[in-house]
Design a protein around this motif. Structure first.
Motif, PDB file in Angstrom:
ATOM      1  N   UNK B  10       0.836  -1.213   0.000  1.00 14.76           N
ATOM      2  CA  UNK B  10       0.000   0.000   0.000  1.00 14.76           C
ATOM      3  C   UNK B  10       0.865   1.256   0.000  1.00 14.76           C
ATOM      4  N   UNK B  13       2.341   1.834  -3.397  1.00 14.09           N
ATOM      5  CA  UNK B  13       1.301   2.272  -4.343  1.00 14.09           C
ATOM      6  C   UNK B  13       0.942   3.749  -4.118  1.00 14.09           C
ATOM      7  N   UNK B  14       0.723   4.084  -2.874  1.00 11.29           N
ATOM      8  CA  UNK B  14       0.308   5.459  -2.565  1.00 11.29           C
ATOM      9  C   UNK B  14       1.427   6.446  -2.871  1.00 11.29           C
ATOM     10  N   UNK B  17       1.598   7.285  -6.492  1.00 11.84           N
ATOM     11  CA  UNK B  17       0.622   8.304  -6.922  1.00 11.84           C
ATOM     12  C   UNK B  17       1.084   9.693  -6.504  1.00 11.84           C
ATOM     13  N   UNK B  18       1.538   9.810  -5.262  1.00 15.86           N
ATOM     14  CA  UNK B  18       1.978  11.119  -4.754  1.00 15.86           C
ATOM     15  C   UNK B  18       3.142  11.647  -5.598  1.00 15.86           C
ATOM     16  N   UNK B  21       2.021  12.678  -9.180  1.00 11.20           N
ATOM     17  CA  UNK B  21       1.349  13.987  -9.218  1.00 11.20           C
ATOM     18  C   UNK B  21       2.353  15.104  -9.000  1.00 11.20           C
ATOM     19  N   UNK B  22       3.331  14.878  -8.118  1.00 10.97           N
ATOM     20  CA  UNK B  22       4.343  15.927  -7.901  1.00 10.97           C
ATOM     21  C   UNK B  22       5.166  16.143  -9.170  1.00 10.97           C
ATOM     22  N   UNK B  24       4.034  15.751 -12.243  1.00  6.76           N
ATOM     23  CA  UNK B  24       3.153  16.520 -13.145  1.00  6.76           C
ATOM     24  C   UNK B  24       3.146  17.983 -12.750  1.00  6.76           C
ATOM     25  N   UNK B  25       3.128  18.232 -11.447  1.00  6.67           N
ATOM     26  CA  UNK B  25       3.064  19.601 -10.955  1.00  6.67           C
ATOM     27  C   UNK B  25       4.357  20.353 -11.255  1.00  6.67           C
ATOM     28  N   UNK B  33       8.309  14.899 -17.482  1.00  2.29           N
ATOM     29  CA  UNK B  33       7.703  14.488 -16.203  1.00  2.29           C
ATOM     30  C   UNK B  33       7.854  12.984 -16.005  1.00  2.29           C
ATOM     31  N   UNK B  40      12.816  10.282  -8.674  1.00  2.35           N
ATOM     32  CA  UNK B  40      12.086  10.860  -7.539  1.00  2.35           C
ATOM     33  C   UNK B  40      11.455   9.771  -6.668  1.00  2.35           C
TER      34      UNK B  40
END
Lengths: 282, 66
Positions: B10, B13-14, B17-18, B21-22, B24-25, B33, B40
């Protein structure tokens, strides 16, 4: 001399920050200051109408959902309703945590709280829109370079990734949708739907609210089931679903920044711009 | 130590995602990216592992009640 130079010239548009702050207090006030009375009126009626409908349905009890030990002067500050600050302050002054006499929650409590929080988030988006519109009046905007950032952010809140799609960033939009909605779905599955109930998880629910109608729809569909025992991974599920909503805020900022940069003809923020001379020399 | 594998899975996986998104940001270009992601993600996981190790050492020394 300096003070004279800093004075606003007669007829100059109001500052973007003033427009955003005014909208935060009173929906539509920023656009009213800009002379866009149609947007101001529609924004005010829509947002305050949603908030009022929510207050009526929930009987003004959304703050009374909080357990007594969590109540305080700033308890409402971390709620989506804080995006509509004037209305939240008024409600806090008029109703607040109630008169101390317990009473049952009304039947429309959950729908009402969804409406008040939707009003708060929509007002934040309207404030962001007012900020852009104010800057657009004082700066050179490249017409047609991108969609309005306010529109893209609104769509990104309605469906994660939709704002990126509108900007033509299809792959990014699809990845964003899968990651964010997948994380929210995983959290909801682990918590067995208990994360969807605001009366159970008041502040974590606030994070989920930034997923928009997907979270609200899941709540209305199956968010208030009676539980006979605590799900084993409830804590992890609640946290993951809330993180999904907060990550969507980052994606909304990405969407806003992209349209903003394109429309003002500025370079996009990226690793290269932080690389300094070395990156520029490549 | 119950369900340790599930918890690690878990977590991985989480954090994926974090970190995604960072990325992409941080990076407006999709290809760049994507290139950012592995380094990263590895950095995030390694630093998290170091924090876990320090916490375990602290737990078994200063915070031990046995």
């Amino acid at each position: 001399m300096a003070s004279a130079a800093s004075q606003t010239a007669p007829g100059a548009p109001p500052s973007a920050n003033a427009c955003a702050l005014a909208t935060w207090l009173v929906p539509g006030a920023g656009h009213f200051m800009l002379g866009d009375r149609r947007t101001a009126l529609i924004g005010f009626l829509l947002i305050q109408g949603l908030y009022l409908a929510g207050v009526m349905l929930s009987d003004g009890m959304f703050l009374q959902v909080l357990p007594p030990e969590m109540r305080g002067r700033f308890a409402g500050a971390l709620t989506p309703e804080a995006g509509n600050l004037g209305a939240l302050l008024l409600q806090g002054r008029q109703v607040g945590f109630g008169n101390g006499v317990p009473r049952p929650f009304p039947e429309g409590l959950h729908v009402g709280m969804i409406l008040t929080s939707t009003a708060g988030i929509l007002n934040l988006l309207l404030a962001a829109r007012a900020h852009f519109d104010a800057r657009a009046r004082s700066g050179a905007v490249i017409e047609g370079a991108a969609r309005h950032p306010g529109t893209c952010v609104l769509l990104g809140w309605l469906v994660p990734g939709l704002g990126h799609l509108l900007q033509g960033r299809v792959a990014r939009g699809l990845v964003a949708f899968v990651l964010i909605v997948g994380l929210f779905g995983l959290g909801t599955a682990l918590a067995e739907g208990t994360n969807l109930d605001r009366t159970r998880h008041f502040y974590y629910w606030a994070g989920q609210a930034f997923l928009g109608p997907i979270a609200f729809g899941a709540e209305l569909a199956n968010g208030h089931a009676m539980m006979t025992e605590r799900p084993e991974y409830a804590d992890a599920g609640v946290m993951l679903a809330s993180v999904a909503g907060m990550l969507n805020v980052m994606l909304l900022l990405d969407v806003y920044g992209f349209s903003d940069a394109k429309l003002f003809g500025r370079p996009l923020f990226n690793e290269g711009s932080r690389g300094g001379a070395g990156e520029a020399a490549r | 130590m119950n369900d340790l594998g599930l918890h690690i899975g878990l977590f991985l996986l989480v954090t994926a995602v974090v970190v995604a998104v960072s990325c992409m940001f941080t990076e407006a270009d999709d290809a760049r990216a994507l290139r950012l992601f592995p380094r990263r993600y590895a950095t995030f996981v390694v630093i998290s592992a170091v924090v876990v190790a320090v916490m375990l050492v602290a737990e078994h020394t200063f915070a031990s009640v046995s």
